[in-house]
Design a protein around this motif. Sequence first.
Motif, PDB file in Angstrom:
ATOM      1  N   VAL A   1       5.100  10.128   1.584  1.00 57.73           N
ATOM      2  CA  VAL A   1       5.695  10.401   2.989  1.00 57.73           C
ATOM      3  C   VAL A   1       6.610   9.165   3.589  1.00 57.73           C
ATOM      4  CG1 VAL A   1       5.512  10.832   5.536  1.00 57.73           C
ATOM      5  CG2 VAL A   1       3.962  11.816   3.878  1.00 57.73           C
ATOM      6  N   LEU A   2       6.196   7.979   3.680  1.00 56.27           N
ATOM      7  CA  LEU A   2       6.958   6.799   4.113  1.00 56.27           C
ATOM      8  C   LEU A   2       7.578   6.208   3.114  1.00 56.27           C
ATOM      9  CD1 LEU A   2       4.159   5.128   6.585  1.00 56.27           C
ATOM     10  CD2 LEU A   2       6.082   6.889   7.024  1.00 56.27           C
ATOM     11  N   GLY A   3       7.141   6.099   1.891  1.00 56.47           N
ATOM     12  CA  GLY A   3       7.702   5.289   0.727  1.00 56.47           C
ATOM     13  C   GLY A   3       8.824   6.441   0.099  1.00 56.47           C
ATOM     14  N   GLY A   4       8.438   7.739   0.267  1.00 56.63           N
ATOM     15  CA  GLY A   4       9.589   8.627  -0.326  1.00 56.63           C
ATOM     16  C   GLY A   4      10.812   8.922   0.945  1.00 56.63           C
ATOM     17  N   GLN A   5      10.222   9.289   1.940  1.00 56.24           N
ATOM     18  CA  GLN A   5      11.281   9.373   2.978  1.00 56.24           C
ATOM     19  C   GLN A   5      12.102   8.294   3.443  1.00 56.24           C
ATOM     20  OE1 GLN A   5       9.320  11.984   5.935  1.00 56.24           O
ATOM     21  NE2 GLN A   5       9.381  13.804   4.579  1.00 56.24           N
ATOM     22  N   TYR A   6      11.486   7.189   3.626  1.00 56.56           N
ATOM     23  CA  TYR A   6      11.993   6.056   4.245  1.00 56.56           C
ATOM     24  C   TYR A   6      11.965   4.804   3.318  1.00 56.56           C
ATOM     25  CZ  TYR A   6      10.860   8.783   8.290  1.00 56.56           C
ATOM     26  OH  TYR A   6      10.553  10.036   9.108  1.00 56.56           O
TER      27      TYR A   6
ATOM     28  N   ALA B   1       0.860  -1.319  -0.096  1.00 61.48           N
ATOM     29  CA  ALA B   1       0.053   0.035   0.014  1.00 61.48           C
ATOM     30  C   ALA B   1       0.860   1.221  -0.003  1.00 61.48           C
ATOM     31  CB  ALA B   1      -1.100   0.082   1.300  1.00 61.48           C
ATOM     32  N   ILE B   2       1.969   1.225   0.860  1.00 61.02           N
ATOM     33  CA  ILE B   2       2.666   2.392   0.957  1.00 61.02           C
ATOM     34  C   ILE B   2       3.477   2.602  -0.345  1.00 61.02           C
ATOM     35  CG2 ILE B   2       5.020   3.368   2.052  1.00 61.02           C
ATOM     36  CD1 ILE B   2       3.844   1.896   4.733  1.00 61.02           C
ATOM     37  N   MET B   3       4.117   1.693  -0.793  1.00 60.90           N
ATOM     38  CA  MET B   3       4.703   1.792  -2.151  1.00 60.90           C
ATOM     39  C   MET B   3       3.709   2.223  -3.334  1.00 60.90           C
ATOM     40  SD  MET B   3       7.614   1.708  -0.981  1.00 60.90           S
ATOM     41  CE  MET B   3       8.334   2.431  -2.571  1.00 60.90           C
ATOM     42  N   LEU B   4       2.742   1.834  -3.424  1.00 54.63           N
ATOM     43  CA  LEU B   4       1.635   2.128  -4.268  1.00 54.63           C
ATOM     44  C   LEU B   4       1.374   3.378  -4.178  1.00 54.63           C
ATOM     45  CD1 LEU B   4      -0.247   0.923  -6.660  1.00 54.63           C
ATOM     46  CD2 LEU B   4      -1.801   0.558  -5.128  1.00 54.63           C
ATOM     47  N   GLY B   5       1.192   3.954  -3.112  1.00 49.52           N
ATOM     48  CA  GLY B   5       0.972   5.419  -2.956  1.00 49.52           C
ATOM     49  C   GLY B   5       2.046   6.188  -3.261  1.00 49.52           C
TER      50      GLY B   5
ATOM     51  N   ILE C   1      -4.045   6.137   0.347  1.00 51.13           N
ATOM     52  CA  ILE C   1      -2.812   5.837   0.545  1.00 51.13           C
ATOM     53  C   ILE C   1      -1.920   6.789  -0.368  1.00 51.13           C
ATOM     54  CG2 ILE C   1      -3.432   3.219   0.615  1.00 51.13           C
ATOM     55  CD1 ILE C   1      -2.685   3.013  -2.225  1.00 51.13           C
ATOM     56  N   GLY C   2      -2.297   7.543  -1.249  1.00 49.54           N
ATOM     57  CA  GLY C   2      -1.551   8.492  -2.016  1.00 49.54           C
ATOM     58  C   GLY C   2      -1.198   9.763  -1.110  1.00 49.54           C
ATOM     59  N   MET C   3      -1.797   9.806   0.134  1.00 51.05           N
ATOM     60  CA  MET C   3      -1.183  10.957   0.923  1.00 51.05           C
ATOM     61  C   MET C   3      -0.093  10.159   2.046  1.00 51.05           C
ATOM     62  SD  MET C   3      -4.992  12.485   2.395  1.00 51.05           S
ATOM     63  CE  MET C   3      -4.065  13.733   3.352  1.00 51.05           C
TER      64      MET C   3
END
Length: 405
Positions: A62-67, A43-47, A56-58
């Motif tokens: 944040v999580l996939g891009g920063q971490y 879900a995080i990577m799809l977002g 999940i696009g919100m």
Amino acid sequence: MLAQHSARPAGAASSARRLGWLRWLALTPVALLASVLAFLTAAIMLGAYVPAIPKIGMIGPVLGGQYPFHMAFLALIGVALSALAWRGGLVRWGRTVAAITALSAVAALVVCGVQFAAARRAGTSVSLGEVFSQLAYPGVTPDTTRTYAVRDGESLKADVYLPGGQRAGNAPAVVLAHAGGFHTFDKSDLRGTGRWLADHGVAVFAVDYRLATPERPTWDKAPQDLLSALRWVQDHADGFGLDPARISLGGMSAGGTLALDTAYRLKNGTIRAADGRIPEPPASVVGFYPGTDVTEMWRANMDRSRDAAEWFTGGTPQQYPQRYRETSPVAQVRAGLPPTLLVVGDRDRSVRPATVRAFGDVLRRHGVDTRIEELPFADHAFDDAYGSLTSQTSRQILLGFLTDH
């Protein structure tokens, strides 16, 4: 004898069934944990890849891009757990979860690769140790905290970060205004950036300014505070060992809006200091994910930006069109403005990258030396995760710009 021989296979079958049930009971928690990791990381990577997806696009950017390194690590744990369940007999379950977590791991590693390439292009000396150890603001302190002005009975302070802790030399400097939608947060949010820039030769003055409330708009107050801060730093340049010709102004988000607007109006001669002490225009100006048009902030209403605009101005664009124009950097663009750096994440929902690019194009058409940096897989406030690749890259970009100007 025949009865005895026939009983043995039945007993063996019963034992095998019991062992099968015990194995199933032991492996089910493993498979469940793998499934949870599969759902979260997918879900995080799809977002992160498709931020237009609701919800999940919100959280994804944040999580996939920063971490992304952390997401890859979690996904690989999911792969290992699902492989264990697969080999233990939960074939379909384990195989499905293994495929999902493997794809999530690959997606996260691609983000790592793209961000690492951007860091290399910016000349960033990447610290993988910081990626894993510095998840938020570091616990650093300023060299000193000073009061630069008193307004409405409120002491306005600056956290001062000096190169090497020394008060001698000829260092460039920047006055930075914090984020917070004009109504929240404070100068301490800039401590990581402040300390890092100082350690690399640029003095930083992270300043507070008067914050808006529903009862107290600050459209005419916060810019005055930045004028006072800039004037105070210029007055004390010798004492802090600064080059008075290389003092810049900048900020993050709402602070970037204030910095751009104040610097441009100062250069254009369309703002006067309330105390009559006009500072020299800054050598350059910086906006990290800044709002370029307060009216557009009100219209878009992303992450309560309409509330922020109304608190700041005291009402709507229909009520106070002049206030909205006066506080919007895009309305201040003229020839001869200071060199400008604009930095935004390509996944930013609050400050759309296309808007920042369009603003930069307007500046360039007026002959303003303008640099625009769009960081990959980065959302608004991407530098909150101090050790992330985007945060490390943005600091290097900022350092290069300030030392060049």
